[in-house]
Write a protein that holds these residues in place. Structure first.
Motif, PDB file in Angstrom:
ATOM      1  N   UNK A 161      -0.861  36.742  10.014  1.00 36.74           N
ATOM      2  CA  UNK A 161      -0.835  35.413   9.408  1.00 36.74           C
ATOM      3  C   UNK A 161      -0.776  35.574   7.890  1.00 36.74           C
ATOM      4  N   UNK A 162       0.218  34.964   7.265  1.00 35.95           N
ATOM      5  CA  UNK A 162       0.396  35.056   5.816  1.00 35.95           C
ATOM      6  C   UNK A 162       0.142  33.689   5.199  1.00 35.95           C
ATOM      7  N   UNK A 163      -0.759  33.656   4.243  1.00 40.46           N
ATOM      8  CA  UNK A 163      -1.100  32.409   3.566  1.00 40.46           C
ATOM      9  C   UNK A 163      -0.639  32.480   2.120  1.00 40.46           C
ATOM     10  N   UNK A 164       0.356  31.667   1.753  1.00 40.89           N
ATOM     11  CA  UNK A 164       0.839  31.685   0.365  1.00 40.89           C
ATOM     12  C   UNK A 164      -0.125  30.944  -0.554  1.00 40.89           C
ATOM     13  N   UNK A 216       4.637  36.678  -2.090  1.00 43.80           N
ATOM     14  CA  UNK A 216       3.436  36.329  -2.833  1.00 43.80           C
ATOM     15  C   UNK A 216       2.476  35.538  -1.961  1.00 43.80           C
ATOM     16  N   UNK A 217       1.402  36.175  -1.547  1.00 42.70           N
ATOM     17  CA  UNK A 217       0.432  35.517  -0.670  1.00 42.70           C
ATOM     18  C   UNK A 217      -0.583  36.521  -0.165  1.00 42.70           C
ATOM     19  N   UNK A 218      -1.399  36.078   0.775  1.00 43.76           N
ATOM     20  CA  UNK A 218      -2.437  36.933   1.349  1.00 43.76           C
ATOM     21  C   UNK A 218      -2.254  37.016   2.861  1.00 43.76           C
ATOM     22  N   UNK A 219      -2.484  38.194   3.398  1.00 45.97           N
ATOM     23  CA  UNK A 219      -2.543  38.334   4.850  1.00 45.97           C
ATOM     24  C   UNK A 219      -3.966  37.969   5.262  1.00 45.97           C
ATOM     25  N   UNK A 220      -4.107  36.881   5.979  1.00 41.19           N
ATOM     26  CA  UNK A 220      -5.435  36.358   6.318  1.00 41.19           C
ATOM     27  C   UNK A 220      -5.851  36.651   7.757  1.00 41.19           C
ATOM     28  N   UNK A 221      -4.939  37.228   8.526  1.00 38.97           N
ATOM     29  CA  UNK A 221      -5.312  37.601   9.897  1.00 38.97           C
ATOM     30  C   UNK A 221      -4.252  38.554  10.435  1.00 38.97           C
ATOM     31  N   UNK A 222      -4.711  39.558  11.169  1.00 40.33           N
ATOM     32  CA  UNK A 222      -3.792  40.493  11.835  1.00 40.33           C
ATOM     33  C   UNK A 222      -4.194  40.629  13.293  1.00 40.33           C
ATOM     34  N   UNK A 223      -3.250  40.397  14.167  1.00 38.84           N
ATOM     35  CA  UNK A 223      -3.447  40.604  15.603  1.00 38.84           C
ATOM     36  C   UNK A 223      -2.490  41.722  16.010  1.00 38.84           C
ATOM     37  N   UNK A 224      -2.995  42.961  15.930  1.00 33.64           N
ATOM     38  CA  UNK A 224      -2.100  44.090  16.186  1.00 33.64           C
ATOM     39  C   UNK A 224      -1.717  44.193  17.661  1.00 33.64           C
ATOM     40  N   UNK A 225      -2.564  43.658  18.523  1.00 33.45           N
ATOM     41  CA  UNK A 225      -2.211  43.692  19.944  1.00 33.45           C
ATOM     42  C   UNK A 225      -0.938  42.892  20.202  1.00 33.45           C
ATOM     43  N   UNK A 226      -0.709  41.854  19.383  1.00 34.67           N
ATOM     44  CA  UNK A 226       0.518  41.055  19.497  1.00 34.67           C
ATOM     45  C   UNK A 226       1.516  41.397  18.388  1.00 34.67           C
TER      46      UNK A 226
END
Length: 466
Positions: A89-92, A75-85
């Protein structure tokens, strides 16, 4: 080692992708995680009926944890994705954000209401994209009848309470205004102080026609049907202002409306802008027909997308606007099912399959006993179309236990009538308790003790002449 698959969003596409992966992959092959702020998938086509009290709100959602038994639901939101790495980032809802590593990512974050900077809209309008919005509209509409019934007939407050506006003439807007009208008509029986002439419904559409998915003749029939049911349809009209709930139209017409529902389009979830994936001019993730995220036709490895958040080329014989699949439930469900198969295929060094699905037609409910259906040149109107609408969406609802609840609810309503008890105060559940709760008495400063007072009187007062 098991492959870590991260699914961003638990809507249609995300839910069906996770469900398909569970069936095709063993726990030793892959671990699946779905991240969504809601613990359920919402069946959006049912929202207008929820707003009309024809479906229990809980019956139009599907619990992710109950039906995704081999998937971790966060339960939360994905607030950033760095696909190169390959990190996200998951923010509950409460607590600190953390970084999650993955091997394969699935972007199915869906869409949100698309609005424009019209004064008053952000402050007073409400969308029709979530179960909470639909419940609010239902409770507010019923509550307005109760409030209006207690007011003088000629009071401006009464007229505002009984004036309802829907902006947007697509399927969501048409079904919403028609279902609200149906609910309001049924309420008149219980409020003898209110007549149908006292209620005012307005549909505002900027284009010259409604429902572009159906033929022009069918769209005209729907307009005539709405007008027959005392709905004012404003075509070629724009909402220019809604401050203080006073609706101002481009035609110069002005009226106060207590409920303003905004259904004028959707846009891809803005969270995709916090990723390093390619997006098009409309903020959608660019993809191939295989549902792989791609930049200028080149696949981004281990990245997939489907549903409203994606720009998937429509390679069917009847492509959508701009050559892309339109953002609707039909495509999202089928894309999710295919994407699960394609992910497994790539993991097993096989070739993915292109998504090629023509629209099966359009069906809309226009209130109890009324609807429209069109597939190619075949058309239905009225009661038969309404039955087709209920059968189609009832069967399309995921999971047998959800289907059973929906159909049983419809049957109950057929014999018992719709439930018209509003639950507005659920939004502020502690008000009733706080109103009557006992509170500590305020502290009163103690008077000085007698001996201290005597000492104060005996103290020298100084030179009186000073």
């Amino acid at each position: 080692m098991a492959v870590k698959i991260l699914i961003v969003g638990g809507g249609y596409a995300g839910f069906y992708t996770a469900r398909g992966l569970e069936r095709m992959l063993k726990p030793s092959e892959a671990s699946i995680t779905v991240v969504d702020p809601n613990p359920y998938m919402t069946y959006l086509p049912f929202l207008p009926e929820v707003a009309a009290g024809s479906i229990d709100p809980r019956h139009s959602v599907v619990s992710l944890r109950r039906h995704l038994k081999a998937t971790e639901v966060v339960g939360g939101r994905v607030t950033k994705v760095d696909h190169s790495a390959k990190t996200a980032e998951i923010t509950p809802e409460t607590g600190e954000a953390w970084v999650e590593e993955y091997d394969v990512i699935v972007m199915t974050a869906g869409s949100v209401s698309r609005t424009f900077p019209i004064p008053g809209v952000a402050d007073h309008a409400i969308g029709m994209k979530s179960i909470e919005e639909a419940v609010y509209v239902r409770d507010r509409l019923i509550g307005n009848f109760a409030r209006a019934a207690a007011l003088p007939v000629d009071s401006p407050e009464r007229e505002a309470l009984l004036t309802f506006t829907v902006v947007g003439g697509g399927f969501a807007g048409i079904e919403t205004i028609a279902e609200m009208r149906s609910l309001a008509t049924s309420l008149i029986e219980y409020y003898p102080q209110i007549t149908i002439d006292d209620t005012h419904f307005h549909l505002v559409e900027a284009m010259g026609r409604i429902m572009p998915e159906v033929s022009e003749g069918m769209a005209e029939w729907v307009v005539q049907d709405l007008e027959r049911r005392f709905v004012n349809v404003h075509l070629n009209t724009q909402l220019q202002n809604a401050e203080d709930k006073v609706v101002q139209l481009s035609t110069g017409e002005e009226f106060k409306s207590d409920i303003i529902v905004w259904t004028a389009g959707v846009m891809a979830n803005p969270m995709v802008r916090t990723t390093d994936f390619p997006i098009d001019e409309r903020g959608r993730l660019t993809a191939l027909p295989t549902l792989q995220i791609a930049e200028d036709g080149t696949v981004v490895p281990d990245a997939w997308t489907a549903g409203d958040v994606s720009a998937v080329p429509d390679i069917s014989k009847t492509p959508g606007p701009g050559g892309f699949c339109v953002p609707n439930a039909q495509h999202a469900v089928r894309q999710g099912k295919l994407m699960a198969k394609n992910i497994v295929a790539v993991l097993r060094a096989e070739q993915p399959i292109e998504y090629n699905h023509a629209n099966q037609g359009a069906v809309a409910g226009l209130g109890i006993g009324n609807g429209v259906f069109q597939s190619g040149k075949f058309k239905l109107k009225g009661w038969m179309a309404w039955m087709a609408h209920r059968v189609y969406h009832g069967m399309a609802m995921p999971m047998f236990e959800r289907k059973a609840r929906v159909f049983s609810g419809w049957i109950n309503n057929q014999f018992l009538g719709r439930d018209i008890a509003p639950t507005e105060h659920v939004l502020e559940p502690r008000v009733f308790f706080e109103t009557y709760a006992s509170r500590p008495k305020p502290k009163v400063e103690e008077a000085p003790k007698a001996d201290e007072a005597a000492k104060a009187d005996a103290a020298p007062k100084g030179d009186a002449k000073a």
